[in-house]
Design a protein around this motif. Sequence first.
Motif, short mmCIF file in Angstrom:
data_model
loop_
_atom_site.label_atom_id
_atom_site.label_comp_id
_atom_site.label_asym_id
_atom_site.label_seq_id
_atom_site.Cartn_x
_atom_site.Cartn_y
_atom_site.Cartn_z
N SER A 143 0.82 -1.22 0.00
CA SER A 143 0.00 0.00 0.00
C SER A 143 0.85 1.26 0.00
CB SER A 143 -0.93 0.03 1.22
OG SER A 143 -1.89 -0.98 1.18
N TYR A 173 -5.81 1.56 6.59
CA TYR A 173 -6.20 0.36 7.33
C TYR A 173 -7.39 0.64 8.25
CZ TYR A 173 -2.72 -3.02 5.84
OH TYR A 173 -2.01 -3.93 5.09
N CYS A 175 -10.31 0.42 6.02
CA CYS A 175 -10.55 -0.99 5.72
C CYS A 175 -11.31 -1.67 6.86
CB CYS A 175 -9.23 -1.72 5.49
SG CYS A 175 -8.62 -1.59 3.82
N ALA A 235 -14.90 -0.80 6.53
CA ALA A 235 -15.51 -1.45 5.37
C ALA A 235 -15.74 -2.94 5.63
CB ALA A 235 -14.62 -1.26 4.14
N ILE A 236 -14.78 -3.60 6.25
CA ILE A 236 -14.92 -5.03 6.51
C ILE A 236 -15.99 -5.29 7.56
CG2 ILE A 236 -13.75 -7.09 7.38
CD1 ILE A 236 -12.98 -6.29 4.54
N PHE A 242 -5.97 1.33 -0.34
CA PHE A 242 -7.08 0.58 0.25
C PHE A 242 -7.24 -0.78 -0.41
CE2 PHE A 242 -11.46 -0.79 0.48
CZ PHE A 242 -11.87 -0.46 1.76
N ALA A 248 -4.55 -2.96 1.00
CA ALA A 248 -4.69 -3.17 2.45
C ALA A 248 -5.78 -4.17 2.77
CB ALA A 248 -4.98 -1.83 3.14
N ALA A 249 -6.81 -4.22 1.95
CA ALA A 249 -7.94 -5.12 2.22
C ALA A 249 -7.52 -6.58 2.22
CB ALA A 249 -9.05 -4.90 1.20
N GLY A 306 -8.23 -5.74 13.49
CA GLY A 306 -8.21 -4.46 12.80
C GLY A 306 -7.56 -3.36 13.63
N LEU A 326 -13.90 -2.95 -4.70
CA LEU A 326 -12.61 -3.53 -4.34
C LEU A 326 -12.17 -4.56 -5.38
CD1 LEU A 326 -10.30 -3.81 -2.35
CD2 LEU A 326 -11.71 -5.37 -0.99
#
Length: 490
Positions: A48, A60, A63, A66-67, A214, A217-218, A253, A429
């Motif tokens: 990244s 992060y 991320c 989002a996760i 991003f 990083a995902a 995370g 993504l």
Amino acid sequence: MVTKQFESEMPAQRSGLRRNAVGLGGAVIMSAAIMGPAVSTFFNPQFSTPFSGAATPFVYLLCLVAILITATGIMEMSARLPSAGAFYTYVSQGIGPRAGFVTGGLMFVAYALLPPAEIGLIGSYLQATLKSEFGISLPWWLIGLVPAVAMTVLAFGGIQSSLRTALVFFTAEVIVVVTLAVIVVARGGADGLSAAPLTPGASPHGVSGLVTGFVFAALSFVGFEAAATLGEEVRQPARNVPKAIALSVICVGVLYVFCIWAEVIGVGTQAANKLDGTSTPWNDLASTYAPWMKLLVVLAAASSMFAVMVNSNNGIVRILAVMGREGMLPKLFAHIHPRHKTPTNAVLVQGVFSVVIAFVVGSIAGGLGNPVGGSNVYGYLGFLLTLGILPVYVLTNVAVIRFFRARREFSVLRHGVLPVLAILLMVGLLAGQVDEQTTAPYTWFPWVIVGWVVVISAVAIWLGVNRPDKLAVAGAVMATGEASDTGTSR
């Protein structure tokens, strides 16, 4: 206290996986360890930083949000449909058996390729490390074979022994990573402490750099859903599986954000902006801030890779067992050892598959004696499995919407807004993953996945026409998570 988490509270059913074998703690470890906190912290951020630079900790953090959004749909389905088949079951029940069969095929790509990918990474990393630190020359394939055999033996022994082992390695790697991060922060880093890396303004390439950062990083969060495959073995699955998924995402995370912030603080903003995929900043941090930890960093990286292997292997063999039990794969996959209550045939097939794939890909992509061959195994298979898992997240959130609308239990927020947002995030993504890869063989891999989807879709259609009785019960879930031998509900 740890031992108690894994104790069985009641006799196992004769024909199924061991019931009540895993507590909440074990389920959390299943998901958290498969994300590989040490591996993801030591190696992934450097993919990244060429784009997001010193703002990578902020990436992060995005991320993580989002996760969590994506995870809400999986948590909803795991609470209603506890099954070792996980996504295969959720999509079968929410969209239909053909879509469930396609999902099972994509999960095979995602979970089955993780162990061989880690064989390559462990082998190449330790080959280079042993050579540079101790002058010992061993080929990566020989090094990688050792954890591959250990992974298979642990899987034969049962989920409890695998999770106990994963717990030990997971705990060790987290202690090492966090300890070094705390030392870096306590010593003030290279240029003093600053919250700037947690803001978008630290990106050297603006918003476009944040978006691209991003995408890479995902990858560190892939595997967060692994606890769902324990749906038939965890105690109180409707309660513990969703909680385990949420806790693992939040805990790992937060660890990512703190440790990657410490990394940027430790090397300094300018150096962080120059990091790339070949960099090893944590080795440098250990040398600069805590030389006595350099060997511990190496051990933590290796143990983290092994924990990923063990937990991803646990996931795929259970998916194979459920698909065999329901007639979607040969019945031999459904065989459960009478004493260990493990799907031994699935374990053996997956173990052999992992070694063969790692060695074949490595020999083509750099050679069995060259560490580049092992690292390319990780790079190639890692990209392929990511292309496999992202569509599964999309299908599951589509299934959430359809499943709860059909049962008139629909919540606008939980079963509407959040799943739609998750679908948009994962589609974006996936598109970003494909768009950012501009060199062969990475440009070929999306077509590999497309071809695989076409093949398994054709098989699903054939089953629907010629063996509708088998397809009709795909993903069927009873109170015990079982399907009957005749393919009908009990």
